[in-house]
Design an enzyme around this catalytic site. Structure first.
Site, short mmCIF file in Angstrom:
data_model
loop_
_atom_site.label_atom_id
_atom_site.label_comp_id
_atom_site.label_asym_id
_atom_site.label_seq_id
_atom_site.Cartn_x
_atom_site.Cartn_y
_atom_site.Cartn_z
N LYS A 1 -1.32 -57.90 17.49
CA LYS A 1 -0.14 -58.44 16.34
C LYS A 1 0.37 -59.50 17.09
O LYS A 1 0.51 -60.49 16.29
CB LYS A 1 0.84 -57.39 16.39
N ASP B 1 7.43 -53.38 10.52
CA ASP B 1 6.10 -54.10 9.69
C ASP B 1 5.38 -53.08 8.88
O ASP B 1 5.01 -53.30 7.86
CB ASP B 1 5.22 -54.68 10.66
#
Length: 640
Positions: A244, A339
Site C-alpha cells: 500500500k 481504506d
C-alpha cells in the site's frame, strides 16, 4: 563527468521487438522494455516533479531500433551531503545508485572498486531490470524481484514502477500481493516495516524508536485478520501495508522515507498457520477484548506523541467486528481513515457517478443491491446516501434505494442477529434466501459485489439484470481475481455489451463476436488513497471526514471522458494515475481551506505548485562534493 548531465548513446545496437529471445541473452532488450520507458506520466506533474528529458546532439530523442526512448537527465540536481562512506553506501537503498554512480562520486564516497567499471544512466538500469523481469513468468517471482529491488535501490524501484504503472501495480499490489501474503514466510528476505505484538504493550513508544526515520507522515497498519478476501493471515499480512505504501509513493508521490508499514500481531485463528513450523508470527489464538483495545489505544497515542497529530494513520484489512468500531472511536480524535470502508466507498461511488453519464439519469433513479454487508458494502452505501443528499434526497428515501444480502440472505426487518450497521438497511419485506431470488424480486438497476464470493453473479443474475435494464450496472469489486463475483467477459457477453462493468482486480480487454472491444474499468482503491494521503499530508488535515471521500469520488468521475466511456472505462486509465492523484490532492487542499480544517498556514496561493513541491522524485541525487579553490595568495603555505 556527471552522468546526470549526459545521455548514454548506443552505437549499432539492435533492440528487437520480438519478446521470444533466449533467456540467457541479457544484452538484447525487448521492445516492451523500451516502450515502458515512454509511458511515464506526461504534463505538468512529470515536468515539474522530474527534470526534463535531455536533448541529444541535435535535439532529438535517441532512437533504439526505431523506438523513441525518453531520458531522465537534463539539468543536474543539487548535490546531497551524506556522512556515510564506502560499503555502507552500496548497502543503503535510499543512497545506492548501483552503476549510476559517476567516477567522481565513487572516488569521493570511497566505493571505487566496489562496483563494476561501468557507468549507466537510470534509464538503462530500468531496461536491465525490465529484461530480468520479463524472463520471469510466475507473478510471485516477479513480486520477489521487485521487492528485492526496493530493498537494494529505492529510487530505481520507484522509477521502474512509474515507468509502467499498469504493468507493475498488479504485482506490487492486488492480485499478486494476496499470493505474496500467503507465501510471506517463504518470500521474506529483509525486514520491511515494524512488527508490534500483543506482548509489547507498555513499550510501543520504545519500539517506534527502533524505526530509523523520525519524520513519519503516513502509517498503514493492519492486524492481518482479513487480508483481501483471503481471511486471517496473521503476521503474513505485512505484505499489505508494504504494498500500500509503495503505491502511496508510486501513484501519489508521497516520500517513501515518510511512510511506515506496521503489523500488529495479536495471534491468529488460522489453524493452518498455527500448525506451520515455518510461520513467522505469534503462534497462539487471537487476543481480543480489553487487551486488544488497550494495544490499539497505546499504538495511536504513541504514534501521535512521536510523529505529531498530523500523522496520517490508515487502517487496513481489519475484520468487520473491529473495523467500524475502531474507525468510529478514533476518526474525530486522530488523522485516520479505513481504506476498506472509506477508500472502497469512494472508488465505487466514483464508478457509479461515471456510469450516470451513460444511463443519463440521477443517483436517486437507481436501486442498488449489494452482495455482502460488511465494511465495503456499508461504506459504499453511506457514501451513496451522502451523494443522493446533494441531489436533495432525504436520508430515509435514500436508504430505501439500497438493499443488502449477507450470508443469511436479504437483510429485512425482524431478522435476528443484525448488528447496528446492518439494521439501518433492513427493509419491511419478506425474507429471501438467495441472491438470485433477490435480484429477480427487487429488480435493481445496479448490483455491487463486495463479499469475496467468487462467481456470485451467476449467468441467471447477469441475464436478469440485462432484462430489467437497458444499461445494467454490474460491479464485481472483490479481490483478488479468484474472488471476483464475475469476469468482465461474462458481463459483456451475457448482457450483449450493454453491461456497465467495474471490477476490483484487473481484467483483460474483451472483444465480442460483433467486433466491439471493451476495456473493463478497475475500481482500484489506488485511485483514492494516494491522492487523499498526498492532499491530507500537504495541508495538515487533522481529521478526515467522509466529505473528503465524496469530493475524491466526484474528482475521479470528472476525469472520465466520453472516449473512456465508449471503451467501457469507468475510471481514467491507470497510466494516468499520478495525474489523477495530483488533481485529487489539489481538490482536497482547496476543500480543506474552504472548510477551515487545514493546519498549514498561510494558505498557499498556487495550490498546484504547493502540491508539486511535496511530490517525491525518483531521479537520482548527486553526491559530488562541492569543490572550489581560493586565490593563490590566500592559499600560500606559511613556512618557518
Amino acid at each position: 563527468m556527471n552522468d546526470l548531465q549526459t545521455t548514454v548513446v548506443f552505437h549499432k545496437v539492435g533492440f528487437p521487438t520480438d519478446r521470444r529471445q533466449p533467456a540467457g541473452n541479457m544484452n538484447s532488450i525487448s521492445g516492451k522494455s523500451v516502450l515502458s520507458l515512454c509511458r511515464r506520466t506526461s504534463g505538468a506533474l512529470r515536468s515539474l516533479s522530474s527534470p526534463a528529458p535531455a536533448a541529444i546532439s541535435g535535439g532529438g530523442p535517441l532512437l533504439l531500433g526505431g523506438l523513441r526512448v525518453c531520458h531522465s537527465g537534463g539539468k543536474s540536481r543539487p548535490s546531497v551531503s551524506t556522512k556515510k562512506r564506502g560499503y555502507d553506501i552500496t548497502r543503503n537503498p535510499q543512497l545506492n545508485k548501483g552503476m549510476a554512480f559517476t567516477l567522481e562520486e565513487r572516488l569521493q564516497l570511497g566505493i571505487h572498486g566496489l562496483l563494476p567499471p561501468c557507468f549507466l544512466s537510470q534509464d538503462v538500469q530500468v531496461l536491465r531490470v525490465m529484461k530480468s523481469y520479463e524472463i520471469r513468468t510466475n507473478p510471485l517471482d516477479k513480486y520477489i524481484l521487485l521487492m528485492t529491488l526496493q530493498d537494494r535501490n529505492e529510487k530505481l524501484f520507484y522509477r521502474l514502477l512509474t515507468s509502467d504503472i499498469e504493468e507493475f501495480m498488479p504485482i506490487v499490489y492486488t492480485p499478486t500481493v494476496g499470493l505474496a501474503c500467503q507465501q510471506y514466510g517463504l518470500a521474506f528476505r529483509r525486514p520491511r516495516g515494524l512488527f508490534i505484538t500483543i506482548h509489547d504493550r507498555g513499550h510501543i513508544a520504545t519500539m517506534l524508536n527502533s524505526w530509523p526515520e523520525d519524520n513519519i507522515k503516513a502509517i498503514v497498519v493492519t492486524d492481518g485478520e482479513r487480508i483481501l478476501g483471503l481471511g486471517d493471515l496473521g503476521s503474513y499480512g505485512m505484505g499489505i501495508p508494504v504494498g500500500k505504501l509503495a503505491l502511496y509513493t508510486a501513484c501519489g508521490g508521497v516520500h517513501p522515507q515518510q511512510c511506515l508499514p506496521v503489523l500488529l500481531d495479536v495471534g491468529t485463528d488460522n489453524e493452518t498457520l498455527l500448525n506451520d513450523p515455518l510461520y513467522i508470527g505469534l503462534k497462539h489464538k487471537r487476543v481480543r477484548g480489553k487487551e486488544y483495545d488497550d494495544l490499539i489505544d497505546e499504538f495511536m497515542q504513541a504514534v501521535t506523541d512521536k510523529y505529531g497529530m498530523n500523522c496520517l494513520i490508515q487502517f487496513e484489512d481489519f475484520a468487520n467486528s473491529n473495523a467500524f468500531r475502531i474507525l468510529n472511536k478514533y476518526r474525530n480524535r486522530y488523522c485516520t481513515f479505513n481504506d476498506d470502508i472509506q477508500g472502497t466507498a469512494s472508488v465505487a461511488v466514483a464508478g457509479i457517478l461515471a456510469a450516470l453519464k451513460i444511463t443519463k439519469n440521477k443517483l436517486s433513479d437507481h436501486k442498488f443491491v449489494f452482495q455482502g454487508a460488511g465494511e465495503a458494502a456499508l461504506g459504499i452505501a453511506h457514501l451513496l446516501i451522502m451523494a443522493m443528499a446533494k441531489e436533495g434526497v432525504s436520508h430515509a428515501d435514500a436508504v430505501k434505494r439500497i438493499w443488502m444480502v449477507d450470508s443469511k440472505g436479504l437483510i429485512v426487518k425482524g431478522r435476528s442477529h443484525l448488528n447496528h450497521e446492518k439494521e439501518e438497511f433492513a427493509h419491511e419485506h419478506p425474507h429471501i434466501k438467495t441472491l438470485e431470488e433477490v435480484v429477480e424480486t427487487i429488480k435493481p438497476t445496479a448490483v455491487i459485489g463486495v463479499a469475496a464470493i467468487g462467481g456470485a453473479f451467476t449467468e441467471k443474475i447477469i441475464k436478469d439484470m440485462a432484462s430489467f435494464n437497458e444499461r445494467p450496472i454490474i460491479f464485481a469489486l472483490s479481490n483478488p481475481t479468484s474472488k471476483a463475483e464475475c469476469t468482465a467477459e461474462q458481463c459483456y457477453r451475457l448482457t450483449e455489451g450493454r453491461g456497465i462493468f467495474a471490477s476490483g482486480s484487473p481484467f483483460q480487454k474483451v472483444t465480442l463476436a460483433d467486433g466491439r472491444t471493451f476495456y473493463p474499468g478497475q475500481g482500484n482503491n489506488a485511485y483514492v488513497f494516494p491522492g487523499v494521503a498526498l492532499g491530507v499530508i500537504a495541508c495538515g488535515v487533522r481529521h478526515i471526514s467522509d466529505d473528503i471521500f465524496l469530493t475524491t469520488a466526484e474528482a475521479i468521475s470528472d476525469m472520465v471522458t466520453e472516449e473512456h466511456l465508449a471503451e467501457g472505462r469507468l475510471y481514467p486509465p491507470l497510466s494516468t494515475i499520478r495525474e489523477v492523484s495530483f488533481k485529487i490532492a489539489v481538490k482536497i487542499i482547496d476543500y480543506a481551506y474552504k472548510q477551515d480544517i487545514a493546519s498549514w498556514y498561510p494558505e498557499p496561493k498556487d495550490k498546484e505548485a504547493f502540491v508539486l513541491s511535496h511530490i517525491y522524485s525518483a531521479d537520482y541525487d548527486s553526491f559530488t562534493l562541492d569543490s572550489y579553490t581560493w586565490p593563490n595568495e590566500a592559499m600560500k603555505v606559511q613556512d618557518v
